[in-house]
Design a protein around this motif. Structure first.
Motif, PDB file in Angstrom:
ATOM      1  N   UNK A 273       2.670   5.333   5.549  1.00  0.00           N
ATOM      2  CA  UNK A 273       2.617   6.624   6.235  1.00  0.00           C
ATOM      3  C   UNK A 273       2.407   6.420   7.736  1.00  0.00           C
TER       4      UNK A 273
ATOM      5  N   UNK B 152      -0.208  15.995   8.773  1.00  0.00           N
ATOM      6  CA  UNK B 152       0.346  15.351   7.585  1.00  0.00           C
ATOM      7  C   UNK B 152       0.973  16.434   6.715  1.00  0.00           C
ATOM      8  N   UNK B 153       2.273  16.466   6.717  1.00  0.00           N
ATOM      9  CA  UNK B 153       2.991  17.426   5.875  1.00  0.00           C
ATOM     10  C   UNK B 153       3.731  16.628   4.811  1.00  0.00           C
TER      11      UNK B 153
ATOM     12  N   UNK C  18       0.520   7.835   9.955  1.00  0.00           N
ATOM     13  CA  UNK C  18      -0.866   7.806  10.412  1.00  0.00           C
ATOM     14  C   UNK C  18      -1.541   6.491  10.091  1.00  0.00           C
ATOM     15  N   UNK C  19      -1.261   6.011   8.907  1.00  0.00           N
ATOM     16  CA  UNK C  19      -1.897   4.763   8.501  1.00  0.00           C
ATOM     17  C   UNK C  19      -1.376   3.586   9.324  1.00  0.00           C
TER      18      UNK C  19
ATOM     19  N   UNK D 295      -5.501   0.695  -1.300  1.00  0.00           N
ATOM     20  CA  UNK D 295      -5.856   1.598  -2.389  1.00  0.00           C
ATOM     21  C   UNK D 295      -7.155   1.110  -3.038  1.00  0.00           C
TER      22      UNK D 295
ATOM     23  N   UNK E  24       0.849  -1.181   0.000  1.00  0.00           N
ATOM     24  CA  UNK E  24       0.000   0.000   0.000  1.00  0.00           C
ATOM     25  C   UNK E  24       0.883   1.228   0.000  1.00  0.00           C
ATOM     26  N   UNK E  25       0.851   1.945  -1.074  1.00  0.00           N
ATOM     27  CA  UNK E  25       1.637   3.153  -1.176  1.00  0.00           C
ATOM     28  C   UNK E  25       0.680   4.283  -1.461  1.00  0.00           C
ATOM     29  N   UNK E  26       0.154   4.815  -0.394  1.00  0.00           N
ATOM     30  CA  UNK E  26      -0.935   5.767  -0.533  1.00  0.00           C
ATOM     31  C   UNK E  26      -0.484   7.048  -1.205  1.00  0.00           C
ATOM     32  N   UNK E  27       0.759   7.378  -1.040  1.00  0.00           N
ATOM     33  CA  UNK E  27       1.251   8.607  -1.636  1.00  0.00           C
ATOM     34  C   UNK E  27       2.081   8.303  -2.871  1.00  0.00           C
ATOM     35  N   UNK E  28       2.991   7.390  -2.717  1.00  0.00           N
ATOM     36  CA  UNK E  28       3.808   7.032  -3.871  1.00  0.00           C
ATOM     37  C   UNK E  28       2.979   6.333  -4.938  1.00  0.00           C
TER      38      UNK E  28
ATOM     39  N   UNK F 287      -4.344  13.267  12.300  1.00  0.00           N
ATOM     40  CA  UNK F 287      -2.942  13.543  12.600  1.00  0.00           C
ATOM     41  C   UNK F 287      -2.405  14.588  11.633  1.00  0.00           C
TER      42      UNK F 287
ATOM     43  N   UNK G 228       3.096  12.509  -6.196  1.00  0.00           N
ATOM     44  CA  UNK G 228       4.508  12.293  -5.886  1.00  0.00           C
ATOM     45  C   UNK G 228       5.202  13.619  -5.590  1.00  0.00           C
TER      46      UNK G 228
ATOM     47  N   UNK H 257      -7.286  13.939   6.318  1.00  0.00           N
ATOM     48  CA  UNK H 257      -5.935  13.984   6.883  1.00  0.00           C
ATOM     49  C   UNK H 257      -4.899  14.089   5.771  1.00  0.00           C
ATOM     50  N   UNK H 258      -5.121  13.350   4.689  1.00  0.00           N
ATOM     51  CA  UNK H 258      -4.177  13.364   3.579  1.00  0.00           C
ATOM     52  C   UNK H 258      -4.131  14.755   2.948  1.00  0.00           C
TER      53      UNK H 258
ATOM     54  N   UNK I   2      -0.293   3.846  12.343  1.00  0.00           N
ATOM     55  CA  UNK I   2      -0.869   4.004  13.683  1.00  0.00           C
ATOM     56  C   UNK I   2      -2.253   3.381  13.751  1.00  0.00           C
ATOM     57  N   UNK I   3      -2.999   3.495  12.674  1.00  0.00           N
ATOM     58  CA  UNK I   3      -4.366   2.956  12.688  1.00  0.00           C
ATOM     59  C   UNK I   3      -4.402   1.449  12.514  1.00  0.00           C
TER      60      UNK I   3
ATOM     61  N   UNK J  19      10.724   5.991   6.298  1.00  0.00           N
ATOM     62  CA  UNK J  19      11.902   5.384   5.663  1.00  0.00           C
ATOM     63  C   UNK J  19      12.749   4.772   6.749  1.00  0.00           C
TER      64      UNK J  19
ATOM     65  N   UNK K 110       8.291   9.581   9.382  1.00  0.00           N
ATOM     66  CA  UNK K 110       7.780  10.867   8.888  1.00  0.00           C
ATOM     67  C   UNK K 110       6.884  10.669   7.676  1.00  0.00           C
ATOM     68  N   UNK K 111       6.066  11.685   7.387  1.00  0.00           N
ATOM     69  CA  UNK K 111       5.270  11.696   6.164  1.00  0.00           C
ATOM     70  C   UNK K 111       6.141  12.098   4.981  1.00  0.00           C
ATOM     71  N   UNK K 112       5.787  11.762   3.778  1.00  0.00           N
ATOM     72  CA  UNK K 112       4.576  11.015   3.438  1.00  0.00           C
ATOM     73  C   UNK K 112       4.709   9.508   3.654  1.00  0.00           C
ATOM     74  N   UNK K 113       5.923   9.015   3.872  1.00  0.00           N
ATOM     75  CA  UNK K 113       6.131   7.597   4.152  1.00  0.00           C
ATOM     76  C   UNK K 113       7.297   7.469   5.095  1.00  0.00           C
TER      77      UNK K 113
ATOM     78  N   UNK L 183       7.490  16.957   4.154  1.00  0.00           N
ATOM     79  CA  UNK L 183       8.433  16.751   5.247  1.00  0.00           C
ATOM     80  C   UNK L 183       9.578  15.808   4.871  1.00  0.00           C
TER      81      UNK L 183
ATOM     82  N   UNK M 141      -6.361   6.353   1.736  1.00  0.00           N
ATOM     83  CA  UNK M 141      -6.381   5.509   2.940  1.00  0.00           C
ATOM     84  C   UNK M 141      -5.913   6.239   4.197  1.00  0.00           C
ATOM     85  N   UNK M 142      -6.576   7.321   4.495  1.00  0.00           N
ATOM     86  CA  UNK M 142      -6.284   8.127   5.684  1.00  0.00           C
ATOM     87  C   UNK M 142      -7.611   8.455   6.363  1.00  0.00           C
TER      88      UNK M 142
END
Lengths: 137, 284
Positions: free
Chosen positions: A77, B264-265, A79-80, B74, A23-27, B262, B108, B139-140, A82-83, A56, A51-54, B268, B122-123
């Motif tokens: 991520x 979310x930056x 937050x994800x 996803x 699951x790569x919610x951002x990537x 939470x 990206x 959150x996202x 944590x849940x 490392x 750290x966000x977004x993922x 970062x 998924x947030x």
């Protein structure tokens, strides 16, 4: 086609592409990582960036000659995680881990780190099937 | 005599207990299993709360895991739900990857998902409701949609600018909150690029887009008036550039009492800002 890079703890297996759909919610997985390059590595955790977004984390992987290569792994991520009940306390520098994921397309020593297993068999991120699913199925 | 009185008292007590058991308890369903949905002072349903959105498993299974945890994946639109395509509609929607990350997946670079992709991230999400306005906070990327509630089918701002989340207006249809949105810039329809095995065969290596004529209608309601844990969320995609008619798909939200949004930056620790995803020099 299968290629094995020999080493005590560094194994590449190409063209399997069977396990893990991380699951790569951002990537965008397919933009960054190669499903045909699953990696299975083990070594000592050098650094963790929760750290966000993922997240490392970096693992020092030693080959047969004793040469150490640091691999960077991208995880979920914060937050994800944590849940799913996973906090930053689960992974610390100095931990010895086995990591399964997919290598980066750009040829660097980076990969996704979908599955992390400690030496005693505890799975850190496993047990959370991250398969992509169509909305209503 | 004393025994007779005692027997009468016990019979009356048993009858009273039965009546109490059968009577509705304020705030609970007649089964006593679940509280009723919360309502505003004006009687309308109150959706205020923190939720797992459609990407999470719980809305399908009806269960959340131990310790109020939940698991996400996803999620993309189901092709089977889509209306027939107009001539060239499929080609407009489903575009081959270009190899350019800013086009194939702008997130990206920490650019927004856009409305039709964002709610499936998924947030956690939060709905905050007032009698005149409802807010959806995701959150996202820290997106906030501020949706004024008013008369049904009232006109949108005629000078609306094209944006990622568009211009949204809301109204009530019974206990259903209807949110009508236009003014969406041409952008990704969903996260097909991450769709994995869920992607239909003819969409592999492609990303779904929508046009800037997209009109979105969302319908939010409690799935069960006796259960405040689950919301039904139906989204209607009305894109006349792509489809011959509007089509809808139902998703869901699950309330999580212990969750909070939470910080979310995205920037970062993003490794892809230049489009080449790798840790910065020296980090290894």
């Amino acid at each position: 086609m299968k290629r094995i890079v020999t080493g005590v703890s560094l194994v590449f297996v190409l063209s399997l592409g069977l396990f893990l759909t991380p699951l790569l919610a951002h990537h965008a997985f397919s933009a960054e990582y190669d499903r045909n390059k699953p990696v299975k590595l083990e070594g000592v955790v050098k650094k963790v960036e929760w750290m966000n977004p993922h997240i490392w984390f970096y693992v020092d992987v030693k080959d047969a000659s004793g040469k150490v290569t640091t691999w960077g792994f991208s995880g979920g991520p914060p937050g994800q995680l944590a849940r799913r009940g996973i906090t930053k306390n689960v992974l610390k520098p100095g931990d010895y881990v086995k990591v399964e994921g997919f290598a980066a397309k750009n040829g660097t020593t980076n990969a996704t780190g979908g599955n992390v297993t400690f030496a005693d068999g505890r799975a850190v991120f496993a047990g959370s099937s991250e398969d992509v699913v169509p909305g209503q199925n | 005599m004393r025994n007779c009185l005692a027997a009468s008292f016990l019979t009356a007590a048993a009858a009273l207990a039965m009546l109490l058991a059968l009577a509705p308890t304020p705030g609970f369903s007649q089964s006593g299993a679940a509280p009723r949905i919360p309502r505003m002072a004006d009687g309308k349903p109150d959706f205020t709360g923190v939720y797992a959105g459609p990407a999470y498993r719980s809305w399908k299974t009806g269960r959340v895991a131990k310790d109020d945890t939940d698991n996400a994946g996803i999620t993309i639109y189901d092709r089977q739900k889509m209306a027939p395509f107009k001539p060239e509609g499929f080609e407009f929607m489903s575009r081959p990857f270009t190899g350019q990350i800013p086009i194939d997946d702008p997130t990206e670079l920490c650019l927004p998902n856009g409305l039709t992709r964002q709610f499936m991230s998924p947030y956690a999400q939060q709905w905050v409701q007032h009698k005149d306005v409802i807010l959806n906070i995701t959150e996202y990327m820290h997106f906030v949609r501020i949706i004024p509630i008013g008369a049904p089918n009232r006109p949108h701002d005629p000078d609306v600018e094209l944006t990622w989340m568009g211009d949204s207006i809301g109204w009530w249809e019974g206990d259903t909150m209807v949110i009508d949105t236009i003014g969406l810039k041409e952008w990704h329809l969903d996260a097909t690029i991450n769709g994995g095995n869920a992607i239909p065969a003819d969409e592999r290596g492609r990303q779904r887009w929508h046009s800037d004529r997209l009109h979105v209608i969302e319908r939010l309601k409690y799935k069960d008036p006796a259960n405040p844990a689950f919301l039904s969320y139906e989204i209607t995609i009305d894109d006349p550039v792509i489809f011959t008619r509007p089509w809808s798909q139902e998703f869901g939200y699950t309330r999580h009492a212990t969750w909070k949004l939470l910080e979310y930056v995205c920037e970062e620790n993003n490794r892809c800002l230049g489009g080449d995803c790798k840790p910065p020099a020296g980090s290894q």
